[in-house]
Every structure is written in structure tokens, then in C-alpha cells.
Design an enzyme around this catalytic site. Sequence first.
Site, short mmCIF file in Angstrom:
data_model
loop_
_atom_site.label_atom_id
_atom_site.label_comp_id
_atom_site.label_asym_id
_atom_site.label_seq_id
_atom_site.Cartn_x
_atom_site.Cartn_y
_atom_site.Cartn_z
N GLU A 1 0.89 -1.17 0.00
CA GLU A 1 0.00 0.00 0.00
C GLU A 1 0.92 1.21 0.00
O GLU A 1 1.54 1.51 1.01
CB GLU A 1 -0.88 0.01 1.26
CG GLU A 1 -1.80 -1.17 1.39
CD GLU A 1 -2.84 -1.24 0.29
OE1 GLU A 1 -3.06 -0.22 -0.39
OE2 GLU A 1 -3.41 -2.31 0.10
N CYS B 1 -2.92 8.63 3.23
CA CYS B 1 -2.60 8.04 1.93
C CYS B 1 -3.74 8.29 0.95
O CYS B 1 -3.54 8.30 -0.26
CB CYS B 1 -2.36 6.55 2.09
SG CYS B 1 -3.72 5.72 2.91
P1 NAP Z 1 8.21 4.95 4.72
O1 NAP Z 1 9.30 5.85 5.07
O2 NAP Z 1 8.28 4.24 3.43
O3 NAP Z 1 8.12 3.91 5.92
C1 NAP Z 1 7.12 2.94 5.97
C2 NAP Z 1 7.55 1.83 6.90
O4 NAP Z 1 8.66 1.13 6.33
C3 NAP Z 1 8.02 2.29 8.25
O5 NAP Z 1 7.57 1.38 9.23
C4 NAP Z 1 9.52 2.26 8.13
O6 NAP Z 1 10.16 2.08 9.37
C5 NAP Z 1 9.69 1.02 7.29
N1 NAP Z 1 10.96 0.92 6.62
C6 NAP Z 1 11.69 1.89 6.06
N2 NAP Z 1 12.80 1.37 5.51
C7 NAP Z 1 12.75 0.05 5.74
C8 NAP Z 1 13.62 -1.03 5.43
N3 NAP Z 1 14.73 -0.87 4.75
N4 NAP Z 1 13.27 -2.27 5.85
C9 NAP Z 1 12.13 -2.48 6.53
N5 NAP Z 1 11.28 -1.50 6.85
C10 NAP Z 1 11.59 -0.24 6.45
O7 NAP Z 1 6.81 5.66 4.77
P2 NAP Z 1 6.26 6.64 5.90
O8 NAP Z 1 7.06 7.89 5.77
O9 NAP Z 1 6.17 5.97 7.20
O10 NAP Z 1 4.79 6.88 5.39
C11 NAP Z 1 4.44 7.89 4.46
C12 NAP Z 1 4.17 7.28 3.12
O11 NAP Z 1 3.29 6.18 3.24
C13 NAP Z 1 3.48 8.23 2.19
O12 NAP Z 1 4.10 8.19 0.95
C14 NAP Z 1 2.05 7.71 2.10
O13 NAP Z 1 1.41 7.98 0.88
C15 NAP Z 1 2.24 6.25 2.30
N6 NAP Z 1 1.05 5.65 2.88
C16 NAP Z 1 0.32 4.79 2.14
C17 NAP Z 1 -0.81 4.19 2.67
C18 NAP Z 1 -1.65 3.24 1.88
O14 NAP Z 1 -2.53 2.60 2.45
N7 NAP Z 1 -1.46 3.11 0.59
C19 NAP Z 1 -1.19 4.48 3.98
C20 NAP Z 1 -0.42 5.38 4.71
C21 NAP Z 1 0.70 5.94 4.15
P3 NAP Z 1 10.95 3.30 10.07
O15 NAP Z 1 9.94 4.33 10.33
O16 NAP Z 1 11.46 2.67 11.30
O17 NAP Z 1 11.97 3.72 9.09
#
Ligand code: NAP
Length: 677
Positions: free
Chosen positions: A259, A298
Site C-alpha cells: 500500500e 494516503c
Molecule cells: P516509509 O518511510 O516508506 O516507511 C514505511 C515503513 O517502512 C516504516 O515502518 C519504516 O520504518 C519502514 N521501513 C523503512 N525502511 C525500511 C527497510 N529498509 N526495511 C524495513 N522497513 C523499512 O513511509 P512513511 O514515511 O512511514 O509513510 C508515508 C508514506 O506512506 C506516504 O508516501 C504515504 O502515501 C504512504 N502511505 C500509504 C498508505 C496506503 O494505504 N497506501 C497508507 C499510509 C501511508 P521506520 O519508520 O522505522 O523507518
Amino acid sequence: MAALPLLRSYALDRWFEAAGPAPEVFSAVTGAPIARISSAGLDVAAMAAHARRVGGPALRRLTFHDRAALLKKLALHLSEHKAALYALSTDTGATKTDSWIDIDGGIGTLFAYASKGRRELPASTFLLDGPAEGLSKHGTFVGRHVLTSLKGVAVHINAFNFPVWGLLEKLGPALLAGVPVIAKPASATAPLAEALARLIAESGILPPGAFQFVAGSVADLLGHLTGQDVVSFTGSAATAATLQRQPKIAEASVRFVAERDSLNASILGPDALPGTPEFDLFVKGVVAEMTVKAGQKCTAIRRALVPESLVEPVGTAIAERLAKVRIGHPALETTRMGALAGLAQRRDVLAQVEKLKAEADVICGGGDVVVDGADAEKGAFLAPILLRARDPATARLVHEVEAFGPVSTLIGYRDLAEAADLVHRGEGSLVASLVTHDADFARDFVLEVAASHGRILVLDRDCAKESTGHGSPLPQLVHGGPGRAGGGEEMGGIRGVHHHMQRAALQGSPAMLTAIGGSWIKGAPEIIGEIHPFRLAYGELELGRTFRSKPRVVTLEDIEHFAHFTGDTFYAHMDEEAVKGHPFFPGRVAHGYLLLSFAAGLFVEPARGPVLANYGLDDLRFLKPVQPGEAIEVRLTVKSKNPRNADYGEVRWDVEITSAGETCATYDLLTMNAHVA
Ligand code: NAP
């Protein structure tokens, strides 16, 4: 100064505290550090093994109904203790309303899955998928699909924006499917997620190994996964791509549900001129999606598409409304919009807005922000930014660059075709909303853009009052979207449970597949005894237990009597002349409902007994008409059983009405049968 609390992981049914340095987590409101987070030294391979060895078998021993009961208990427990979660939510920047969406929305999703599991799934450990399929001329070789629980672990990686809802909306379907979970929240809002994990773990409601939690990095967990595991990821496209490229994911065909970010659009219909309810609904919707959760959703509206001639009035109306939005400390009752999740997030949003400015002008926002009750510089506050695309026909970035905050771009369109083309330039979105009262426009537009969306809301004056709005994913409906949105699908009612199960096509004899699937298939043995099945208690009714009736001739008098008695004097039953040349009927025929009524008369055992009630028919088909003078017979066979409570259970009977060996009608009859004969 007191040491900052260190967020802990929950692994192998114990709490784990990392040693060594741990990065700080900051308050979104004050910018001050509030906790530390680290998973250094956590044995993630042992966690995956524990889930598979302990959690999975424990869950799979339970029926869907047992698991649904656990979810309900857990949801009740979280409801009772939600004040602890609300207390921590403020530091994520969330207002009371934002927190309600996250916390009560998450708990509500668990309740929804508990109720769906109880009502829509059987009291067994696997699911039949569709009816049996005949594969042979003589009916001795048939096929049927079953869904069984994956024997692995579901790894849930969540985004920062909904730390409670995000964890629970993934947890419910996985547990209901019988698959244990390792949840990893985003670090920025992990203090709230850790409090939720504590409530779940310490409630003692879930079986050992069913729930584990990683505070901090998941390290090389994905490298320990197998084809029986599922990764459900929510976050940015960049992180999703990194994780999906991990060799193990491809090598072992690990299911990967993504997602990701999405440039969702809301479209104002050409009929929705200023002064119409739809015009106001559109403006309200855009403002709500920009300001709820400070636009960090999102599903938020990133692209507001309006007819060219309405760009000015819509821009003015949105800007006027935004000017009234009070930004402030999220704990204040008067605050409509709180802070972004952190200063890093604000920097990121502003950097994305800079990119958008290459193609769009700022209509309002982005400058100095007036903040009630908090320091505008220390907290991650930002005035909502509305942009306007300069040249919609050539603009590219407005369809590509996601500013994950209170930011939206107005884009003018000329006609339906151009609006659909602009929407498609987002290359796949979670949701679009169309605000119009014109059903023709709605139909043409929806069918044109549905292929690139997970969900489409058509909003107008008729549904506005009760509408859940553009941005709310619901447990009953699919959440996810194609292409850029990740290609994933979550929730969608029981569909979300299926994602954690494997579908297998079984082939064999009707008897064998009846025994395996627990559902009688025509061609499997029929058990015909001395005693009428209606005299047998629920527990005494074996699959295949059958009653075969004597024949009964259907006369013309019967048909006429039934017609006048019920008022159904349709010509095909009454008028030989009128029915001549009819494509289905060779002459006057019996009413289908007359056949059903006669069938009941033929199979019923009238004295009071274990059959408590007939509560419906499924899959009724009339296959061959019956003419006056023909005799019908009925076969009634126990097809499947579903226990309900200590007093009775549901029996599904396979019923076939025949005439001279040919099938006239088939249906499933449902009765409630007492446990005592
Ligand atoms: P993100 O930076 O991609 O992080 C998402 C998750 O991935 C976090 O738990 C992060 O942990 C983890 N993560 C990062 N690098 C990783 C790695 N190398 N290995 C394993 N896990 C890793 O996204 P975010 O900043 O939290 O969220 C914002 C984004 O999410 C926006 O772009 C938004 O559009 C999207 N979003 C989409 C949805 C949907 O349902 N489609 C819902 C909500 C948000 P850490 O925080 O510990 O780095």
C-alpha cells in the site's frame, strides 16, 4: 533530567529491550525528544520461527468463529483502555478527531472483522471457494476449490500516519485467517504503537506466538521468510521498492502486499455550479482532506479536478474555508488542524511543494502560520497549501509528486475525456471521488477511470449526509489500488482474510471431495434410513443423509387453484392460447412456487420435532417447466452443517425436484435444527 523511555519489542512472548545507543523519537508538537527506539540485538529469525512453530498452530486449531471471538474480546479490551492511547496520540500531532479516526477507527475495524468472521465464515478451519465443478460425463470425477491458512507469518510494516488503525486493520484479517503476526510500526509514531502492542500482548487474549512486535528496524527479517509468509507493507513507493527487491521475496515467492503513496483525485462534475449542493460538498471535501491528520493520509485529495470555468470560484471558496481553519496544539478543543508527524516530515513536504511550483502557482498557504497554544517553529506546523496548475494539458509533476501533508493542487479540465486522462496520469490511485448529481456523467466517468482505482466515491446531495467521505477506508470495502498505489489490496471484508490463505483446486470423486470439504456433492453416497431425517437431531444428521419422496401428479386444477388462491394468474399458467410460440413453455405450465410448495409438502415431516424452522432458500433455479399431468418427485440431502449455539445449528439441504428423471428445480434449503431430537 529523567532518561528517555526506550521503546521495547515483543518477541517470543516476552519483552525485549535493546542494548546500546538508540535514536530518539520526537514530539510532533514541541519537537522535544520523547522516547528512544532500537531493536539492536533482536533475534528476528527466532521471531519468525516462533510465529510458525507456536503461533500458527495455536491459531489454526481454532475455528473462524473462535478466532472471531478472540478479535471481539481484544476489541473490547482495547476500547476499555483506549484512554492510554489517546494520551499518547497528541504527541503525533493528531487532534482529537484525528485520534478518533486512528484509535476508534482501528478498534472499530477489529470489531467489524469479529462480526464478519462470526456471520460470514463457517465454524471450521478452512473455506470452500465456489461450488463443486463437474469434470466428467458420468459425474464420478469432480473438482472443488478450498482455501486453507498459510502456515507462515504475516509481517506487517506500517506507515507513521495511523499507528493504531494501521496495525489493527492488518491484524484483524490475518488473525481471522489463522496466521500469526509480526507488526513493525514506523519509528516516528512508535510510542503510540508500542502502547497498543503492550495492551494487546498483556491482555493475554491471543494465543502464544500469535502476536509479536518490533520497535525499530526489522533488520534482516525479510531474509528469513518463506513462500508461506506474507509481507503487508504500507509506506512510500521508495521503501516498498527496496523491500520488494530483497532477493528472498522473489526467490521464495513471498506474498508482498504493498500500500504505497497515491495521487488521489477528486473531480467536480460539470453540473456542479456555484450554488449547487455538490459545489459546496466538493469544496468541503477538499478542505477536509487537506486538514484532517494535517493531510497525512494516503487517501487524501492531492489533485482537485474542476471544469476550466470553475477553477477561479473553486479556488476562492477553498482558500476562504482554509483561512478559517484553526491550527494549533492538537490537545486544544478549538484546533481543527494539528501538526505534521515531525520536523523532518515538514521539511519533506515543503521540498515536494518546491518541486510542484515548477508547474503550479500557490493560491494560498505555506507562509507564516498562526498556531494556537504551541510554538510554531518547534512543532511541525504548516499552513495548508493550495496550488493551481498553470497548464493542465502539459503538467506532469502534479500527477507524480506526493507532498504528504496539507497540500492539494487545483487542475482545470475541458471535458470528460480530458478529466479521465488527467486522472489516469496518477498511474493508479487508492481512491477517487466524483462530486456530481448527473448520473450519466457519473456512469461514463466511473467506468472510464475505475481500472486505475481501488475505490471510487460518487458524492451528491442524496448520500452526503451519511457519506463516510473521500478519505476513509472501510473494513467492508477494498483498500488498495493498482500501479503507483502499490497494486495491493487490504480489507474488503472477507477478501482480506483470503489474502492470508492459499487456494487449492481439489480433484477426485464426489465421495472423496465430500469427505474432505465437509459439503456433500451430488454423486457421493446417499444415506437413506428408516427414520425421516426431520426426526433426527442436529448431531445425528450425517452428510448425505437423504429423503426421497413419492411422486405427485401436478394437475390443471392444482395450477388454477394455486393461481386464484395466490393471485398469480400470469398467462403462462392460465392461457393456452397466449402461451403459444413461447420460447420456454410448451403450453400452460405450473408455477415455480407451486412446485416449491408441493416439494415442501412431499418432504415435510409434520409432527413437532428437531426441525425448528425453515429460514430460507439459496441458489434457486427453475430448470425445466412442469406441465399439467406430469408427476414430480423430490430428493432432500444433508449438504453441510454449521453449528450456531448450544441449542441448535444450521443445516443446509441439497434439494432437487425432478420429473420423469429430469431436473426441474434445484436449491439449497436452510433449516435450524435442535441438538435434541
Ligand atoms: P516509509 O518511510 O516508506 O516507511 C514505511 C515503513 O517502512 C516504516 O515502518 C519504516 O520504518 C519502514 N521501513 C523503512 N525502511 C525500511 C527497510 N529498509 N526495511 C524495513 N522497513 C523499512 O513511509 P512513511 O514515511 O512511514 O509513510 C508515508 C508514506 O506512506 C506516504 O508516501 C504515504 O502515501 C504512504 N502511505 C500509504 C498508505 C496506503 O494505504 N497506501 C497508507 C499510509 C501511508 P521506520 O519508520 O522505522 O523507518
